[in-house]
Design a protein around this motif. Structure first.
Motif, PDB file in Angstrom:
ATOM      1  N   ALA A 246      38.689  69.871   3.970  1.00 50.71           N
ATOM      2  CA  ALA A 246      38.850  69.420   5.353  1.00 50.71           C
ATOM      3  C   ALA A 246      37.506  69.343   6.068  1.00 50.71           C
ATOM      4  O   ALA A 246      37.217  68.379   6.781  1.00 50.71           O
ATOM      5  N   PHE A 247      36.689  70.364   5.869  1.00 46.31           N
ATOM      6  CA  PHE A 247      35.380  70.357   6.531  1.00 46.31           C
ATOM      7  C   PHE A 247      34.481  69.264   5.958  1.00 46.31           C
ATOM      8  O   PHE A 247      33.850  68.509   6.702  1.00 46.31           O
ATOM      9  N   ALA A 248      34.425  69.171   4.633  1.00 47.33           N
ATOM     10  CA  ALA A 248      33.594  68.147   3.995  1.00 47.33           C
ATOM     11  C   ALA A 248      34.066  66.742   4.386  1.00 47.33           C
ATOM     12  O   ALA A 248      33.248  65.829   4.529  1.00 47.33           O
ATOM     13  N   ARG A 249      35.376  66.571   4.585  1.00 43.44           N
ATOM     14  CA  ARG A 249      35.906  65.271   5.012  1.00 43.44           C
ATOM     15  C   ARG A 249      35.348  64.902   6.388  1.00 43.44           C
ATOM     16  O   ARG A 249      35.001  63.761   6.649  1.00 43.44           O
ATOM     17  N   ARG A 250      35.246  65.876   7.294  1.00 32.89           N
ATOM     18  CA  ARG A 250      34.679  65.577   8.618  1.00 32.89           C
ATOM     19  C   ARG A 250      33.250  65.065   8.489  1.00 32.89           C
ATOM     20  O   ARG A 250      32.862  64.115   9.167  1.00 32.89           O
ATOM     21  N   LEU A 251      32.477  65.725   7.639  1.00 34.80           N
ATOM     22  CA  LEU A 251      31.103  65.265   7.438  1.00 34.80           C
ATOM     23  C   LEU A 251      31.099  63.873   6.814  1.00 34.80           C
ATOM     24  O   LEU A 251      30.352  62.987   7.239  1.00 34.80           O
ATOM     25  N   GLY A 252      31.914  63.681   5.792  1.00 37.56           N
ATOM     26  CA  GLY A 252      31.976  62.388   5.125  1.00 37.56           C
ATOM     27  C   GLY A 252      32.418  61.274   6.059  1.00 37.56           C
ATOM     28  O   GLY A 252      31.854  60.178   6.040  1.00 37.56           O
ATOM     29  N   ASP A 253      33.427  61.561   6.875  1.00 33.60           N
ATOM     30  CA  ASP A 253      33.902  60.548   7.824  1.00 33.60           C
ATOM     31  C   ASP A 253      32.820  60.193   8.844  1.00 33.60           C
ATOM     32  O   ASP A 253      32.821  59.086   9.388  1.00 33.60           O
ATOM     33  N   ALA A 254      31.906  61.133   9.114  1.00 31.50           N
ATOM     34  CA  ALA A 254      30.798  60.874  10.037  1.00 31.50           C
ATOM     35  C   ALA A 254      29.607  60.225   9.319  1.00 31.50           C
ATOM     36  O   ALA A 254      28.568  59.986   9.938  1.00 31.50           O
TER      37      ALA A 254
END
Length: 143
Positions: free
Chosen positions: A92-100
């Protein structure tokens, strides 16, 4: 990149793929009084890739050079605490970075159970903002 004294930073270097290389690394830092706060070593294609979190970059650099190890590259880090008892936190956290659009160059955990990340310099302010928001949400959830 210059990292201020007393500020946590990731130091990275190539270690030889041989028995005792990590011991040489640890001994050199220990003799210099440099504490390792997290990190690890992985051998890839015959080269030991070492990444460790320290607060004394200059001491680490000098100690490792004196031991014939290095060169050392120091990189600023961003960190965040994940709720260790909640499955899916890393994704979930890595997805936030990836989405940004933020690339993760290095990821490991420290001895205080924080996720340590090295990201491209240009992405660090955005990554720090995402980490701060994640922390606020984690605290609000009580986890």
């Amino acid at each position: 990149m210059t990292v201020a004294l007393g500020v946590e930073a990731d130091i990275s270097l190539a270690l030889p793929d041989r028995a005792g290389a990590l011991a040489d690394f640890g001994d050199a830092l220990g003799r210099a009084g440099v504490s390792v706060e997290g990190g690890g070593v992985w051998v890839h294609e015959g080269v030991g890739l070492a990444h460790f979190l320290v607060t004394d970059v200059d001491g680490a650099r000098a100690a490792l050079a004196a031991a014939g190890l290095g060169p050392v590259v120091a990189s600023p880090v961003v960190s965040v605490r994940l709720a260790q008892d909640v499955p899916g936190q890393l994704g979930a956290f890595a997805r936030r970075l990836g989405d940004a659009g933020i690339r993760i160059l290095v990821q490991y955990s420290d001895h205080d159970h924080r996720l340590i990340l090295v990201v491209p310099d240009a992405d660090r302010p955005a990554a720090e903002a995402i980490c701060a928001q994640w922390e606020r949400e984690r605290i609000a959830r009580g986890s």
